[in-house]
Each structure stands twice: as structure tokens, then as C-alpha cells.
Design an enzyme around this catalytic site. Structure first.
Site, short mmCIF file in Angstrom:
data_model
loop_
_atom_site.label_atom_id
_atom_site.label_comp_id
_atom_site.label_asym_id
_atom_site.label_seq_id
_atom_site.Cartn_x
_atom_site.Cartn_y
_atom_site.Cartn_z
N SER A 94 4.38 10.62 1.23
CA SER A 94 3.49 10.47 2.38
C SER A 94 4.31 10.02 3.57
O SER A 94 5.18 9.15 3.43
CB SER A 94 2.40 9.45 2.08
OG SER A 94 1.53 9.28 3.19
N HIS A 108 1.16 13.23 10.55
CA HIS A 108 1.01 12.73 9.19
C HIS A 108 1.15 13.90 8.23
O HIS A 108 0.70 15.02 8.52
CB HIS A 108 -0.37 12.08 9.03
CG HIS A 108 -0.87 12.05 7.60
ND1 HIS A 108 -1.75 13.01 7.11
CD2 HIS A 108 -0.62 11.22 6.57
CE1 HIS A 108 -2.02 12.75 5.85
NE2 HIS A 108 -1.34 11.67 5.49
N ARG A 262 1.66 -1.02 -3.50
CA ARG A 262 2.42 -1.94 -2.65
C ARG A 262 1.82 -1.91 -1.24
O ARG A 262 1.89 -0.89 -0.55
CB ARG A 262 3.88 -1.54 -2.62
CG ARG A 262 4.78 -2.50 -1.87
CD ARG A 262 6.23 -2.12 -2.09
NE ARG A 262 7.13 -3.05 -1.44
CZ ARG A 262 7.61 -2.90 -0.20
NH1 ARG A 262 7.26 -1.84 0.52
NH2 ARG A 262 8.44 -3.79 0.32
#
Length: 301
Positions: A94, A108, A262
Site C-alpha cells: 500500500s 494512493h 502496526r
């Protein structure tokens, strides 16, 4: 499908992360990516790579992760209750790039794979991903180029593929409370398993590999465009809409947080600087007011 499909996909994703980071460092010409490797006590880990204060990118993150678990979080089973209690693996790359220049769009991209396993039954698996573009001062030629790349990479996978995933992108990246799209769209797909593993993996690779072809020409055109404080302030204001979407609607953010991912890596999508202004309205007829006409779905190619 391969006996160890997560391992096969992990090999591709790690290479994709390497190639994208190298290309972006070259385009930036300034700061490089700092890598932060991490592990998850319940299984898996990742490589978070963040570029800060670059010549072109104020901040950008390109993350790889493979997260394994024994029980799926509620965000994954809400619409698929049959998966409750299964062991699972989620892998993906990502990225989010926040350029310094307001004339260069934020972007993105992600590609991902999910697999849920239980003894004695076939695994449930699917691919997802896509890429989208969020300009502040849009240029039609840039947007047309972006969508042409998306259309062309979809072409080998059927006549209706681009239209389907372009429409899905427009619908997904939509701020309902603002009644506007997050940007000018691109591609979005999820739950992809029709046609078999190899075909779906091939399409996912095409999307991941196509991102640089879509974005880098725009970087080269716009990275040196002159801007002043007025344009910069508008960029920071519009970044607020990006924050709103990611924290209110984005399914990947929710899944990552609920699955014990995370936090720093999950929230690297947020811009380093942003501003909010009560009841802001651009001057009628201004370049800033022009943006509203782009925040509705449109066929660009």
C-alpha cells in the site's frame, strides 16, 4: 492455486515495493526512503518505507505487510460470517504519496491478497486493490492520461473490466457527508476470485505494475510548477478531506487497526501537514472553486 499461495504472492509484493521505491526516489531526487522492519507477535510483519521532506514528496509511504492470525476481526466477518473462527493471512503493498507542490496530485495505490483457512475445507481467498488520484488544481490532460493507463491495463481482462472497476472506484472513494468524491478516481476492486487464482493474480500484478506508468509522467510535468502560499494553503485545506475519508470510511484502515496491525504503518496514509477551516468557501470563479466540478464521477476516456 499454489499450495503455499501466500508465499508466492509475498515474493511478488516485496519485489513490487522495491521497484516502486527505487522509481520514486529517482523521481524525487532528494531524500530516500527509510525502512522500518517490524514483526507482529501473533504472526507476520512487514517493511514500512517512508520518505520525508523530499524535493518532490513532502511525505510518502510504501508499505509491505504480511499479517497472519488465528481468528478474524469483526471488520472481516461482518459481511462474511461463514469465515468466523478461521485462520487467515492478509498480504499487501500500500502506498500514499503527498507531494509538496499543490499542482501535483496526491495519490494512493494498493494491491492485496486475503486467505482464510479451516481444517478439511478449501481455503477462501480473494484479491483486491486499485489506484486513485486526488488533485487540488486539476489538469484534464493528466486525468485523461491516468484513466487511459487504467483502461489499457484492464483491456486484456475483458471488455467490461475497466468500466466496472472505474465505477467501483468512484463509488468507494466517496465522502457521503460531503457529497463529493475524494478525487478523480481510477480503479478499485475487491473480493476478486472469479476466473481462478492465476487469472486473478495476473490482474492484480497488472494493477500494481501499472501504477508507475500512470503517475510518474504527471510527476515530471507538474513537480516544478510555480506556486505560492495561497495555493499551499488550499492544498492543506483539501488534505483535510483525505483525512476524513481515511478515518471515517476506509475499510483497510479499520481492518488494520482491528486485526492488531502496526498503527504507525496503517496511519502513514495521513498527510504530514493539514488544516481545517470552518465553513470554508472558495471565491466564485476561482481556481479553487473549479475543483468542485471534478469531484463528481465522469467518464474520462
Amino acid at each position: 492455486m499454489p499450495a503455499d499461495s501466500p508465499a508466492v504472492i509475498e515474493t511478488f509484493l516485496r519485489d513490487l515495493q522495491d521497484r516502486i521505491c527505487a522509481a520514486l526516489e529517482h523521481a524525487d531526487g532528494g531524500a530516500g526512503f527509510a525502512e522500518d522492519a517490524w514483526a507482529r507477535s501473533e504472526g507476520g510483519g512487514g517493511r514500512s518505507r517512508v520518505l520525508k521532506n523530499g524535493a518532490v514528496f513532502e511525505q510518502g509511504g510504501v508499505n509491505f505487510s504480511r499479517v497472519d492470525g488465528s481468528t478474524l476481526p469483526p471488520s472481516a466477518t461482518a459481511h462474511r460470517p461463514e469465515l468466523a473462527g478461521r485462520a487467515w493471512s492478509a498480504l499487501g503493498v500500500s502506498l500514499v504519496l503527498h507531494p509538496r507542490n499543490p499542482y501535483l496530485p496526491t495519490t494512493h495505490m494498493n494491491v492485496r491478497y486475503f486467505e482464510a483457512r479451516a481444517p478439511g475445507v478449501e481455503p477462501v481467498w480473494w484479491f483486491g486493490g486499485g489506484f486513485d488520484l486526488t488533485p487540488y488544481y486539476p489538469f484534464d490532460e493528466d486525468i485523461v492520461h491516468w484513466h487511459r493507463v487504467a483502461r489499457d491495463l484492464c483491456a486484456p481482462f475483458g471488455a467490461g473490466t475497466h468500466a466496472k472497476y472505474k465505477r467501483w472506484c468512484d463509488e468507494y472513494f466517496f465522502l457521503k457527508h460531503r457529497n463529493e468524491t475524494r478525487g478523480v478516481g481510477g480503479l478499485f476492486f475487491d473480493d476478486l476470485n472469479a476466473g481462478g487464482f492465476e487469472r486473478c493474480f495476473e490482474f492484480t500484478r497488472a494493477v500494481g505494475n501499472g501504477f508507475l506508468d500512470a503517475y510518474l509522467p504527471i510527476v515530471e510535468k507538474r513537480k516544478n510548477t510555480f506556486f505560492g502560499e495561497h495555493e499551499r494553503e488550499f492544498q492543506l485545506y483539501r488534505r483535510g478531506r483525505y483525512v476524513e475519508f481515511n478515518l471515517v470510511y476506509d475499510r483497510g484502515t479499520l481492518f488494520g487497526l482491528q486485526s492488531g496491525g502496526r498503527t504507525e504503518s496503517i496511519l502513514m496514509s495521513l498527510p504530514p501537514r493539514v488544516r481545517f477551516e470552518y465553513a470554508y468557501a472558495p471565491a466564485p470563479g476561482s481556481a479553487e472553486a473549479r475543483l468542485a466540478g471534478y469531484l463528481v464521477p465522469r467518464d474520462w476516456v
